[in-house]
Design a protein around this motif. Structure first.
Motif, PDB file in Angstrom:
ATOM      1  N   ALA A  46       0.818  -1.216   0.000  1.00 10.17           N
ATOM      2  CA  ALA A  46       0.000   0.000   0.000  1.00 10.17           C
ATOM      3  C   ALA A  46       0.853   1.268   0.000  1.00 10.17           C
ATOM      4  CB  ALA A  46      -0.933  -0.004   1.213  1.00 10.17           C
ATOM      5  N   ASN A  47       2.077   1.185   0.477  1.00 14.37           N
ATOM      6  CA  ASN A  47       2.949   2.361   0.573  1.00 14.37           C
ATOM      7  C   ASN A  47       4.386   1.975   0.210  1.00 14.37           C
ATOM      8  OD1 ASN A  47       3.823   4.937   1.079  1.00 14.37           O
ATOM      9  ND2 ASN A  47       3.544   4.839   3.301  1.00 14.37           N
ATOM     10  N   PRO A  48       4.625   1.587  -1.049  1.00 11.23           N
ATOM     11  CA  PRO A  48       5.960   1.080  -1.420  1.00 11.23           C
ATOM     12  C   PRO A  48       7.065   2.129  -1.408  1.00 11.23           C
ATOM     13  CG  PRO A  48       4.577   1.284  -3.364  1.00 11.23           C
ATOM     14  CD  PRO A  48       3.708   1.596  -2.175  1.00 11.23           C
ATOM     15  N   HIS A  49       6.705   3.405  -1.487  1.00 12.01           N
ATOM     16  CA  HIS A  49       7.707   4.474  -1.528  1.00 12.01           C
ATOM     17  C   HIS A  49       7.730   5.264  -0.224  1.00 12.01           C
ATOM     18  CE1 HIS A  49       8.298   3.660  -5.759  1.00 12.01           C
ATOM     19  NE2 HIS A  49       6.983   3.668  -5.913  1.00 12.01           N
ATOM     20  N   VAL A  50       7.473   4.601   0.889  1.00 14.30           N
ATOM     21  CA  VAL A  50       7.367   5.287   2.182  1.00 14.30           C
ATOM     22  C   VAL A  50       8.640   6.065   2.527  1.00 14.30           C
ATOM     23  CG1 VAL A  50       8.044   3.226   3.515  1.00 14.30           C
ATOM     24  CG2 VAL A  50       6.760   5.046   4.627  1.00 14.30           C
ATOM     25  N   TYR A  51       9.809   5.498   2.284  1.00 16.83           N
ATOM     26  CA  TYR A  51      11.051   6.170   2.668  1.00 16.83           C
ATOM     27  C   TYR A  51      11.435   7.286   1.696  1.00 16.83           C
ATOM     28  CZ  TYR A  51      11.130   2.240   5.799  1.00 16.83           C
ATOM     29  OH  TYR A  51      10.784   1.324   6.758  1.00 16.83           O
ATOM     30  N   THR A  52      11.136   7.107   0.420  1.00 20.80           N
ATOM     31  CA  THR A  52      11.380   8.172  -0.554  1.00 20.80           C
ATOM     32  C   THR A  52      10.495   9.372  -0.235  1.00 20.80           C
ATOM     33  OG1 THR A  52      11.895   6.532  -2.240  1.00 20.80           O
ATOM     34  CG2 THR A  52      11.390   8.745  -3.014  1.00 20.80           C
ATOM     35  N   ASN A  53       9.216   9.123   0.000  1.00 20.21           N
ATOM     36  CA  ASN A  53       8.287  10.208   0.326  1.00 20.21           C
ATOM     37  C   ASN A  53       8.642  10.855   1.666  1.00 20.21           C
ATOM     38  OD1 ASN A  53       6.913   9.649  -2.034  1.00 20.21           O
ATOM     39  ND2 ASN A  53       5.427   8.322  -1.036  1.00 20.21           N
ATOM     40  N   TRP A  54       9.035  10.030   2.627  1.00 20.89           N
ATOM     41  CA  TRP A  54       9.367  10.552   3.958  1.00 20.89           C
ATOM     42  C   TRP A  54      10.545  11.524   3.869  1.00 20.89           C
ATOM     43  CZ3 TRP A  54      13.675  10.210   7.162  1.00 20.89           C
ATOM     44  CH2 TRP A  54      13.475  10.638   8.478  1.00 20.89           C
ATOM     45  N   SER A  55      11.602  11.144   3.149  1.00 17.60           N
ATOM     46  CA  SER A  55      12.786  12.014   3.076  1.00 17.60           C
ATOM     47  C   SER A  55      12.491  13.302   2.316  1.00 17.60           C
ATOM     48  CB  SER A  55      13.970  11.275   2.462  1.00 17.60           C
ATOM     49  OG  SER A  55      13.717  10.970   1.103  1.00 17.60           O
ATOM     50  N   LYS A  56      11.569  13.264   1.357  1.00 15.39           N
ATOM     51  CA  LYS A  56      11.215  14.471   0.606  1.00 15.39           C
ATOM     52  C   LYS A  56      10.434  15.461   1.466  1.00 15.39           C
ATOM     53  CE  LYS A  56      11.107  12.418  -3.986  1.00 15.39           C
ATOM     54  NZ  LYS A  56      10.246  12.051  -5.120  1.00 15.39           N
ATOM     55  N   ASN A  57       9.782  14.978   2.516  1.00  8.93           N
ATOM     56  CA  ASN A  57       8.966  15.835   3.371  1.00  8.93           C
ATOM     57  C   ASN A  57       9.720  16.402   4.569  1.00  8.93           C
ATOM     58  OD1 ASN A  57       6.571  15.614   1.855  1.00  8.93           O
ATOM     59  ND2 ASN A  57       6.151  13.630   2.752  1.00  8.93           N
ATOM     60  N   HIS A  58      11.023  16.195   4.632  1.00 11.29           N
ATOM     61  CA  HIS A  58      11.820  16.691   5.752  1.00 11.29           C
ATOM     62  C   HIS A  58      13.045  17.438   5.238  1.00 11.29           C
ATOM     63  CE1 HIS A  58       9.442  13.475   7.602  1.00 11.29           C
ATOM     64  NE2 HIS A  58       9.565  14.172   8.713  1.00 11.29           N
ATOM     65  N   VAL A  59      13.449  18.438   5.983  1.00 11.38           N
ATOM     66  CA  VAL A  59      14.676  19.184   5.687  1.00 11.38           C
ATOM     67  C   VAL A  59      15.659  18.871   6.808  1.00 11.38           C
ATOM     68  CG1 VAL A  59      15.699  21.462   5.370  1.00 11.38           C
ATOM     69  CG2 VAL A  59      13.385  21.005   4.523  1.00 11.38           C
ATOM     70  N   PHE A  60      16.754  18.234   6.461  1.00  9.81           N
ATOM     71  CA  PHE A  60      17.743  17.804   7.447  1.00  9.81           C
ATOM     72  C   PHE A  60      18.919  18.772   7.454  1.00  9.81           C
ATOM     73  CE2 PHE A  60      15.657  14.082   5.621  1.00  9.81           C
ATOM     74  CZ  PHE A  60      15.075  13.543   6.753  1.00  9.81           C
ATOM     75  N   GLN A 129      17.415   7.583   1.254  1.00 10.88           N
ATOM     76  CA  GLN A 129      18.414   8.569   0.841  1.00 10.88           C
ATOM     77  C   GLN A 129      17.980   9.911   1.391  1.00 10.88           C
ATOM     78  OE1 GLN A 129      18.815   9.111  -3.408  1.00 10.88           O
ATOM     79  NE2 GLN A 129      20.123  10.894  -3.165  1.00 10.88           N
ATOM     80  N   ILE A 130      18.894  10.610   2.068  1.00 12.45           N
ATOM     81  CA  ILE A 130      18.582  11.956   2.568  1.00 12.45           C
ATOM     82  C   ILE A 130      19.639  12.933   2.075  1.00 12.45           C
ATOM     83  CG2 ILE A 130      17.410  11.096   4.635  1.00 12.45           C
ATOM     84  CD1 ILE A 130      19.926  12.161   6.210  1.00 12.45           C
ATOM     85  N   SER A 131      19.220  14.186   1.947  1.00 17.68           N
ATOM     86  CA  SER A 131      20.118  15.284   1.593  1.00 17.68           C
ATOM     87  C   SER A 131      20.198  16.216   2.786  1.00 17.68           C
ATOM     88  CB  SER A 131      19.585  16.051   0.387  1.00 17.68           C
ATOM     89  OG  SER A 131      19.511  15.222  -0.737  1.00 17.68           O
TER      90      SER A 131
END
Length: 201
Positions: A46-60, A129-131
């Motif tokens: 149901a949520n195969p891109h959970v980590y891709t979407n999660w990292s896009k929604n945060h600024v590290f 992957q995070i930036s």
């Protein structure tokens, strides 16, 4: 007490405001739980891109940390190079964590890559992957010089596990250099305030 319109009082107010801004910017670090409500594991259908979407929604930024939660008997997390991330190569990781409560502290700008060390999990999109942005809000790499162009030996070494409660007394008694300036500035502010109130300045 001195007049509220005096230059001493205005200077003191401006100085206090400046110090609040400096201290606020120095201590605004966050601990992010990777995946938010989802624990670190193979993404669901149901949520195969959970980590891709999660990292896009945060600024590290430097000083933040990532918390990976997972059953230690079933999973783990490794930090890998960009090249290893893209092809799911699990050999020779930069960092290996397997305690189920793994904390990764961000210590420099750039791109960071994580995946599970369990064979097959990376291929099922259990990877992150995070930036990490620089102080001016831009990524550490320009588009023409991405992390895949970097040599493997240039990646930062960081620690990932939470320190034990009974750590050595020398490490608990010393404060990090980043904590010293705000304490020093607070002491200076206190002495200046006291002098202004007493009429010595």
């Amino acid at each position: 007490m001195s007049n509220l319109r005096s230059s001493k009082f205005q200077f003191l107010c401006a100085f206090h405001f400046l110090m609040l801004v400096v201290v606020k910017t120095r201590v605004s670090c966050y601990q992010y739980k990777v995946g938010d409500l989802d624990a670190w594991g193979i993404p669901t259908a149901a949520n195969p891109h959970v980590y891709t979407n999660w990292s896009k929604n945060h600024v590290f930024k430097i000083g933040d940390s990532l918390l990976f939660l997972y059953p230690p008997s079933q999973d783990s997390v490794i930090q890998v190079t960009g090249q290893s991330f893209n092809v799911c190569n699990l050999t020779d990781p930069i960092l290996y964590m397997n305690n189920g409560n793994s904390l990764f502290n961000i210590t420099s700008t750039g791109e960071y890559y994580f995946t599970s060390a369990v064979p097959g999990h990376c291929g099922k999109k259990q990877k992150l992957q995070i930036s990490v942005l620089s102080g001016n809000g831009s990524s550490a790499f320009s588009p023409s010089y991405g992390p895949s162009a970097l040599p493997d030996t240039s990646y930062p070494t960081v620690f990932g596990s939470i320190p034990a409660a009974n750590s050595s007394s020398s490490s608990s008694s010393s404060s990090s250099p980043s904590q010293r300036p705000p304490v020093f500035l607070a002491a200076v502010m206190g002495f200046m305030s006291w002098d202004l109130i007493r009429g010595r300045m």
